[in-house]
Scaffold this motif. Structure first.
Motif, PDB file in Angstrom:
ATOM      1  N   ASP A   1      81.797  42.427  23.830  1.00 42.42           N
ATOM      2  CA  ASP A   1      81.200  43.146  24.964  1.00 42.42           C
ATOM      3  C   ASP A   1      79.739  43.479  24.706  1.00 42.42           C
ATOM      4  O   ASP A   1      79.306  43.603  23.554  1.00 42.42           O
ATOM      5  CB  ASP A   1      81.983  44.432  25.254  1.00 42.42           C
ATOM      6  CG  ASP A   1      81.724  45.527  24.232  1.00 42.42           C
ATOM      7  OD1 ASP A   1      82.278  45.441  23.116  1.00 42.42           O
ATOM      8  OD2 ASP A   1      80.948  46.459  24.530  1.00 42.42           O
ATOM      9  N   SER A   2      79.006  43.642  25.799  1.00 43.30           N
ATOM     10  CA  SER A   2      77.627  44.143  25.754  1.00 43.30           C
ATOM     11  C   SER A   2      77.461  45.151  26.881  1.00 43.30           C
ATOM     12  O   SER A   2      77.903  44.880  28.007  1.00 43.30           O
ATOM     13  CB  SER A   2      76.615  43.011  25.951  1.00 43.30           C
ATOM     14  OG  SER A   2      76.640  42.129  24.859  1.00 43.30           O
ATOM     15  N   VAL A   3      76.859  46.281  26.592  1.00 43.46           N
ATOM     16  CA  VAL A   3      76.641  47.340  27.591  1.00 43.46           C
ATOM     17  C   VAL A   3      75.229  47.880  27.402  1.00 43.46           C
ATOM     18  O   VAL A   3      74.864  48.290  26.289  1.00 43.46           O
ATOM     19  CB  VAL A   3      77.625  48.526  27.404  1.00 43.46           C
ATOM     20  CG1 VAL A   3      77.500  49.501  28.573  1.00 43.46           C
ATOM     21  CG2 VAL A   3      79.054  48.061  27.236  1.00 43.46           C
ATOM     22  N   TYR A   4      74.469  47.908  28.478  1.00 43.64           N
ATOM     23  CA  TYR A   4      73.097  48.460  28.413  1.00 43.64           C
ATOM     24  C   TYR A   4      72.869  49.343  29.636  1.00 43.64           C
ATOM     25  O   TYR A   4      73.110  48.928  30.768  1.00 43.64           O
ATOM     26  CB  TYR A   4      72.052  47.334  28.367  1.00 43.64           C
ATOM     27  CG  TYR A   4      72.038  46.651  27.018  1.00 43.64           C
ATOM     28  CD1 TYR A   4      71.186  47.083  26.008  1.00 43.64           C
ATOM     29  CD2 TYR A   4      72.907  45.605  26.743  1.00 43.64           C
ATOM     30  CE1 TYR A   4      71.185  46.483  24.766  1.00 43.64           C
ATOM     31  CE2 TYR A   4      72.930  44.993  25.492  1.00 43.64           C
ATOM     32  CZ  TYR A   4      72.062  45.440  24.509  1.00 43.64           C
ATOM     33  OH  TYR A   4      72.083  44.856  23.268  1.00 43.64           O
TER      34      TYR A   4
ATOM     35  N   ALA B   1      68.783  56.929  32.405  1.00 42.41           N
ATOM     36  CA  ALA B   1      70.092  57.325  32.962  1.00 42.41           C
ATOM     37  C   ALA B   1      71.147  57.523  31.872  1.00 42.41           C
ATOM     38  O   ALA B   1      72.343  57.557  32.165  1.00 42.41           O
ATOM     39  CB  ALA B   1      70.556  56.273  33.976  1.00 42.41           C
TER      40      ALA B   1
ATOM     41  N   ARG C   1      75.058  60.110  31.313  1.00 42.75           N
ATOM     42  CA  ARG C   1      75.655  60.488  32.606  1.00 42.75           C
ATOM     43  C   ARG C   1      77.016  59.850  32.819  1.00 42.75           C
ATOM     44  O   ARG C   1      77.534  59.844  33.932  1.00 42.75           O
ATOM     45  CB  ARG C   1      74.718  60.083  33.750  1.00 42.75           C
ATOM     46  CG  ARG C   1      73.437  60.909  33.800  1.00 42.75           C
ATOM     47  CD  ARG C   1      72.428  60.356  34.803  1.00 42.75           C
ATOM     48  NE  ARG C   1      73.041  59.968  36.076  1.00 42.75           N
ATOM     49  CZ  ARG C   1      72.388  59.308  37.046  1.00 42.75           C
ATOM     50  NH1 ARG C   1      71.130  58.974  36.880  1.00 42.75           N
ATOM     51  NH2 ARG C   1      73.010  58.999  38.163  1.00 42.75           N
ATOM     52  N   GLY C   2      77.567  59.256  31.784  1.00 43.72           N
ATOM     53  CA  GLY C   2      78.886  58.630  31.922  1.00 43.72           C
ATOM     54  C   GLY C   2      78.841  57.209  32.446  1.00 43.72           C
ATOM     55  O   GLY C   2      79.882  56.607  32.724  1.00 43.72           O
ATOM     56  N   ILE C   3      77.628  56.642  32.572  1.00 42.87           N
ATOM     57  CA  ILE C   3      77.508  55.296  33.153  1.00 42.87           C
ATOM     58  C   ILE C   3      77.980  54.228  32.166  1.00 42.87           C
ATOM     59  O   ILE C   3      78.696  53.298  32.532  1.00 42.87           O
ATOM     60  CB  ILE C   3      76.052  55.050  33.608  1.00 42.87           C
ATOM     61  CG1 ILE C   3      75.748  55.993  34.773  1.00 42.87           C
ATOM     62  CG2 ILE C   3      75.831  53.601  34.008  1.00 42.87           C
ATOM     63  CD1 ILE C   3      74.291  56.102  35.127  1.00 42.87           C
TER      64      ILE C   3
ATOM     65  N   ARG D   1      80.164  54.579  29.839  1.00 45.92           N
ATOM     66  CA  ARG D   1      81.622  54.681  29.744  1.00 45.92           C
ATOM     67  C   ARG D   1      82.285  54.035  30.961  1.00 45.92           C
ATOM     68  O   ARG D   1      83.263  53.305  30.824  1.00 45.92           O
ATOM     69  CB  ARG D   1      82.054  56.146  29.620  1.00 45.92           C
ATOM     70  CG  ARG D   1      83.496  56.293  29.241  1.00 45.92           C
ATOM     71  CD  ARG D   1      83.886  57.764  29.065  1.00 45.92           C
ATOM     72  NE  ARG D   1      85.060  57.896  28.236  1.00 45.92           N
ATOM     73  CZ  ARG D   1      86.293  57.623  28.644  1.00 45.92           C
ATOM     74  NH1 ARG D   1      86.515  57.194  29.871  1.00 45.92           N
ATOM     75  NH2 ARG D   1      87.311  57.755  27.817  1.00 45.92           N
TER      76      ARG D   1
ATOM     77  N   PRO E   1      74.378  55.279  17.019  1.00 43.97           N
ATOM     78  CA  PRO E   1      75.417  56.302  17.197  1.00 43.97           C
ATOM     79  C   PRO E   1      75.978  56.385  18.616  1.00 43.97           C
ATOM     80  O   PRO E   1      77.183  56.564  18.797  1.00 43.97           O
ATOM     81  CB  PRO E   1      74.713  57.610  16.809  1.00 43.97           C
ATOM     82  CG  PRO E   1      73.583  57.193  15.936  1.00 43.97           C
ATOM     83  CD  PRO E   1      73.151  55.843  16.413  1.00 43.97           C
TER      84      PRO E   1
ATOM     85  N   SER F   1      76.326  54.057  20.784  1.00 43.90           N
ATOM     86  CA  SER F   1      77.212  52.920  21.037  1.00 43.90           C
ATOM     87  C   SER F   1      78.539  53.090  20.295  1.00 43.90           C
ATOM     88  O   SER F   1      79.616  52.805  20.849  1.00 43.90           O
ATOM     89  CB  SER F   1      76.499  51.634  20.611  1.00 43.90           C
ATOM     90  OG  SER F   1      77.291  50.526  20.907  1.00 43.90           O
TER      91      SER F   1
ATOM     92  N   ALA G   1      79.888  55.955  19.549  1.00 43.84           N
ATOM     93  CA  ALA G   1      80.623  57.010  20.270  1.00 43.84           C
ATOM     94  C   ALA G   1      81.219  56.471  21.563  1.00 43.84           C
ATOM     95  O   ALA G   1      82.370  56.783  21.908  1.00 43.84           O
ATOM     96  CB  ALA G   1      79.684  58.177  20.571  1.00 43.84           C
ATOM     97  N   LEU G   2      80.449  55.662  22.268  1.00 42.45           N
ATOM     98  CA  LEU G   2      80.949  55.071  23.517  1.00 42.45           C
ATOM     99  C   LEU G   2      82.206  54.240  23.255  1.00 42.45           C
ATOM    100  O   LEU G   2      83.227  54.387  23.940  1.00 42.45           O
ATOM    101  CB  LEU G   2      79.849  54.192  24.134  1.00 42.45           C
ATOM    102  CG  LEU G   2      80.272  53.235  25.241  1.00 42.45           C
ATOM    103  CD1 LEU G   2      80.736  54.006  26.462  1.00 42.45           C
ATOM    104  CD2 LEU G   2      79.123  52.296  25.609  1.00 42.45           C
TER     105      LEU G   2
ATOM    106  N   SER H   1      85.228  56.262  22.245  1.00 39.09           N
ATOM    107  CA  SER H   1      85.811  57.039  23.351  1.00 39.09           C
ATOM    108  C   SER H   1      86.731  56.183  24.214  1.00 39.09           C
ATOM    109  O   SER H   1      87.528  56.709  24.979  1.00 39.09           O
ATOM    110  CB  SER H   1      84.713  57.695  24.186  1.00 39.09           C
ATOM    111  OG  SER H   1      84.301  56.859  25.237  1.00 39.09           O
TER     112      SER H   1
END
Ligand SMILES: CC(C)(COP(=O)(O)OP(=O)(O)OC[C@H]1O[C@@H](n2cnc3c(N)ncnc32)[C@H](O)[C@@H]1OP(=O)(O)O)[C@@H](O)C(=O)NCCC(=O)NCCS
Length: 189
Positions: free
Chosen positions: A102-105, A110, A113-115, A117, A144, A146, A148-149, A152
């Motif tokens: 996966d990749s998340v940016y 922003a 704000r829970g985006i 997640r 850190p 990433s 934590a994300l 979670s």
């Protein structure tokens, strides 16, 4: 307690942050995707790319992922793209075909704000729907936020590679995290 590699115990709710919609990425979103990624390449160590790719290259990557059957998502507040996530092949050799990376940016303005997640939770759902069985996170420089994300959403630590990157004049480690998708290894694909 469930085995997180075989049967994820923590649910992956995709409830987005208020006013934010998670949806499939369209070609019109790609300039925002390019800008978000360019910022993180130029200023951070989550990505081990050194030069931000141009829009044409972002379009080529998106097109290859989507035509390969992988999910590519954006988080949007109205017309504004605030972040994106995609899954791609973990490694190219065919026995890896049921595993994705996966990749998340998220736009730096922003964060928190829970985006991230919401994006990753929906990416997990979309990857499960497509039949993938494991999701791997390769976390550059042990960032850190990433870690934590991913924690979670039920990812567990799967190892740490020392000094495999060199960026901004220093060596960078990678943390590997992993999460089962769907039945994981509880049944053949
Ligand atoms: C990592 C990233 C995607 C997180 O996105 P975000 O929208 O800011 O994160 P969220 O607000 O959804 O928070 C998700 C979880 O991470 C935690 N978290 C977020 N930022 C954190 C930080 N700086 N330090 C510690 N924990 C953090 C939150 O507390 C939350 O935990 P919870 O669900 O248990 O409450 C974002 O920081 C980012 O784009 N970073 C740069 C690129 C990157 O590292 N991408 C990952 C590459 S795989």
């Amino acid at each position: 307690m469930n085995d997180p590699l075989g049967h994820p115990g923590k649910g992956a709710s995709s409830r987005p942050a208020a006013d934010v919609t998670i949806r499939a990425t369209t070609e019109a979103d790609l300039s925002a995707v390019q800008a978000i990624y360019a910022h993180h390449v130029a200023t951070g160590t989550a990505s081990f790319e050194l030069e931000p790719p141009e829009l044409d290259e972002i379009r080529r990557r998106w097109s290859a992922l989507v035509s390969g059957g992988y999910p590519h998502l954006v988080a949007a507040d109205g017309a504004t793209v605030l972040g994106y996530a995609y899954a791609g092949a973990y490694r190219p050799r065919p026995a890896y075909r049921h595993s994705v990376e996966d990749s998340v940016y998220v736009d730096a303005a922003a964060h928190g704000r829970g985006i991230g997640r919401a994006l990753l939770a929906r990416l997990i759902e979309e990857s499960e729907r497509r039949g993938f069985r494991q999701m791997v996170a390769v976390i550059g420089d042990n960032v850190p936020a990433s870690i934590a994300l991913h924690a979670s959403l039920g990812f567990v630590h799967a190892g740490r590679l020392t000094a495999v990157g060199f960026k901004f004049g220093r060596w960078c480690d990678s943390t590997l995290m992993q999460r089962a998708l769907g039945p994981g290894d509880g049944a053949p694909p």
